[in-house]
Enzyme design. Structure first.
Site, PDB file in Angstrom:
ATOM      1  N   ASP A  49     -10.128  66.620  22.545  1.00 17.98           N
ATOM      2  CA  ASP A  49      -8.826  67.065  23.175  1.00 17.98           C
ATOM      3  C   ASP A  49      -7.889  65.808  23.875  1.00 17.98           C
ATOM      4  O   ASP A  49      -6.890  66.159  24.349  1.00 17.98           O
ATOM      5  CB  ASP A  49      -8.937  68.512  24.095  1.00 17.98           C
ATOM      6  CG  ASP A  49      -9.664  68.209  25.155  1.00 17.98           C
ATOM      7  OD1 ASP A  49     -10.517  66.944  25.497  1.00 17.98           O
ATOM      8  OD2 ASP A  49      -9.730  69.082  25.980  1.00 17.98           O
ATOM      9  N   SER A  50      -8.661  64.865  23.796  1.00 17.57           N
ATOM     10  CA  SER A  50      -7.890  63.660  24.391  1.00 17.57           C
ATOM     11  C   SER A  50      -6.780  63.315  23.534  1.00 17.57           C
ATOM     12  O   SER A  50      -5.923  62.406  23.724  1.00 17.57           O
ATOM     13  CB  SER A  50      -8.962  62.384  24.496  1.00 17.57           C
ATOM     14  OG  SER A  50      -9.398  62.202  23.290  1.00 17.57           O
ATOM     15  N   ASP A  88     -13.267  69.684  19.878  1.00 19.43           N
ATOM     16  CA  ASP A  88     -13.203  70.141  21.106  1.00 19.43           C
ATOM     17  C   ASP A  88     -12.635  71.777  21.118  1.00 19.43           C
ATOM     18  O   ASP A  88     -11.634  71.737  20.750  1.00 19.43           O
ATOM     19  CB  ASP A  88     -12.330  69.171  21.963  1.00 19.43           C
ATOM     20  CG  ASP A  88     -13.190  68.363  23.020  1.00 19.43           C
ATOM     21  OD1 ASP A  88     -14.320  68.570  23.278  1.00 19.43           O
ATOM     22  OD2 ASP A  88     -12.743  67.178  23.401  1.00 19.43           O
ATOM     23  N   LYS A 118     -17.420  71.240  20.908  1.00 24.71           N
ATOM     24  CA  LYS A 118     -17.723  70.826  22.229  1.00 24.71           C
ATOM     25  C   LYS A 118     -17.117  71.619  23.323  1.00 24.71           C
ATOM     26  O   LYS A 118     -15.835  71.929  22.987  1.00 24.71           O
ATOM     27  CB  LYS A 118     -17.287  69.356  22.366  1.00 24.71           C
ATOM     28  CG  LYS A 118     -17.895  68.702  23.602  1.00 24.71           C
ATOM     29  CD  LYS A 118     -17.835  67.406  23.728  1.00 24.71           C
ATOM     30  CE  LYS A 118     -16.461  66.757  23.902  1.00 24.71           C
ATOM     31  NZ  LYS A 118     -15.754  66.928  24.824  1.00 24.71           N
ATOM     32  N   GLU A 120     -16.467  71.880  27.737  1.00 23.04           N
ATOM     33  CA  GLU A 120     -16.738  71.109  29.167  1.00 23.04           C
ATOM     34  C   GLU A 120     -17.491  72.006  30.201  1.00 23.04           C
ATOM     35  O   GLU A 120     -17.225  73.325  29.998  1.00 23.04           O
ATOM     36  CB  GLU A 120     -15.640  70.798  29.556  1.00 23.04           C
ATOM     37  CG  GLU A 120     -15.044  69.551  28.690  1.00 23.04           C
ATOM     38  CD  GLU A 120     -13.641  69.097  29.505  1.00 23.04           C
ATOM     39  OE1 GLU A 120     -13.361  69.212  30.659  1.00 23.04           O
ATOM     40  OE2 GLU A 120     -13.119  68.112  28.906  1.00 23.04           O
ATOM     41  N   GLU A 187     -19.946  61.884  30.731  1.00 28.75           N
ATOM     42  CA  GLU A 187     -18.734  61.129  30.999  1.00 28.75           C
ATOM     43  C   GLU A 187     -18.639  60.776  32.389  1.00 28.75           C
ATOM     44  O   GLU A 187     -18.785  61.522  33.276  1.00 28.75           O
ATOM     45  CB  GLU A 187     -17.461  61.815  30.650  1.00 28.75           C
ATOM     46  CG  GLU A 187     -16.338  60.922  30.869  1.00 28.75           C
ATOM     47  CD  GLU A 187     -14.937  61.648  29.975  1.00 28.75           C
ATOM     48  OE1 GLU A 187     -14.966  62.533  29.415  1.00 28.75           O
ATOM     49  OE2 GLU A 187     -13.970  60.783  30.259  1.00 28.75           O
TER      50      GLU A 187
END
Ligand code: KIV
Length: 275
Positions: A49-50, A88, A118, A120, A187
């Site tokens: 999602d960056s 993501d 993925k 978080e 991270e």
């Protein structure tokens, strides 16, 4: 059971089995053509999602939608054929409940053709990770500096510099591994803590700004290509494409202004395939 076509892609169990073995090479990817260029060299492509920042110029990842992830995820799957593709889950699409997470993760897998998602969060997301993995959705975890949490953290800060923070981050890693995550992104985690976690858990750790001792590494592709306007200090730039693009645009502009243009006789005939 009938089998249509055997995929040549690396599989989730193959990545999982690389714990403590050959380092796992991962890069982000958001679009088909760059996916095709990097696919032969990596084990895993993450549609991160960056992309909110890298592709859309957003300030952080919070504004990224599921539709954006699905469009870019499908493009990366189309452009690649050997790496495992992970997409993501963006902010707000999996935290509310396990059912909500399943609904959105299943839609992501169906509409992109990716092999895993993925999300978080550590201990607090473990129930959801278990729920998804029990229902056919492989999950990659992501702990430490979790960008979707930027407002709670008050910025992008390395986690675990202070030893008081270690027990929670270690619990986060352990909880995700026990819940069935097949790999975990660490991270922005202080190197000694990242090393401790990598030795303690039985699934691969994928470091970014963490430690060379992780089981694999990931970078944002545009960062390592020298295409991003700002990159974190730990990023090694393997190319300077930003400067090359600006130079090429300048050369093009000069040609146009000088009316120095190739004759248009073969207009749409293609040049030979570039390898
Ligand atoms: O969104 C992303 O690109 C990521 C990687 C940096 C791990 O989550």
């Amino acid at each position: 059971m009938s089998v249509q076509r055997r995929s040549a892609r690396l599989t989730v169990p193959e990545i999982r089995a690389r714990k403590g073995q050959e380092p796992i090479v991962c890069l982000t990817s958001y679009h088909a053509h760059t996916a095709a260029l990097i696919d032969p060299h990596v084990d895993l492509l993450l549609v991160g999602d960056s992309l909110g920042m890298v592709m859309y110029g957003m300030e952080n990842t919070l504004g990224v939608s599921l539709d954006m992830m699905i469009a870019h995820g499908a493009a990366v799957v189309r452009g690649s054929d050997s790496a495992l593709v992970v997409v993501d889950m963006p902010f707000g699409t999996y935290e509310e409940s396990r059912a909500h997470a399943f609904h959105n993760a299943a839609r992501t897998m169906k509409e992109t053709g990716c092999q895993a998602i993925k999300l978080e969060g550590g201990e607090r997301m473990a129930d959801t990770v278990h729920h998804l993995t029990q229902r056919g959705i492989p999950v990659m975890g992501h702990i430490g500096l979790t960008p979707q949490n930027v407002n709670v953290m008050g910025g992008f800060k390395t986690q675990g510099r202070n030893k008081d923070e270690w027990p929670q981050i270690e619990r986060d890693a352990q909880a995700l591994a026990e819940a069935g995550a097949f790999a975990i992104v660490l991270e922005g985690i202080a190197a000694p803590l990242a090393d401790k976690i990598s030795s303690a858990i039985n699934v691969p750790t994928i470091g970014i700004g963490a430690s060379a001792g992780c089981d694999g590494q990931i970078l944002v592709t545009e960062d390592m290509l020298g295409l991003s306007p700002q990159v974190p200090k730990f990023v090694k730039e393997f190319a300077t494409l930003g400067a090359q693009i600006a130079k090429a645009a300048e050369a093009y502009a000069n040609d146009v202004r000088a009316r120095k243009f190739p004759e248009q006789k073969h207009t749409y005939a293609l040049k030979e395939d570039k390898e």
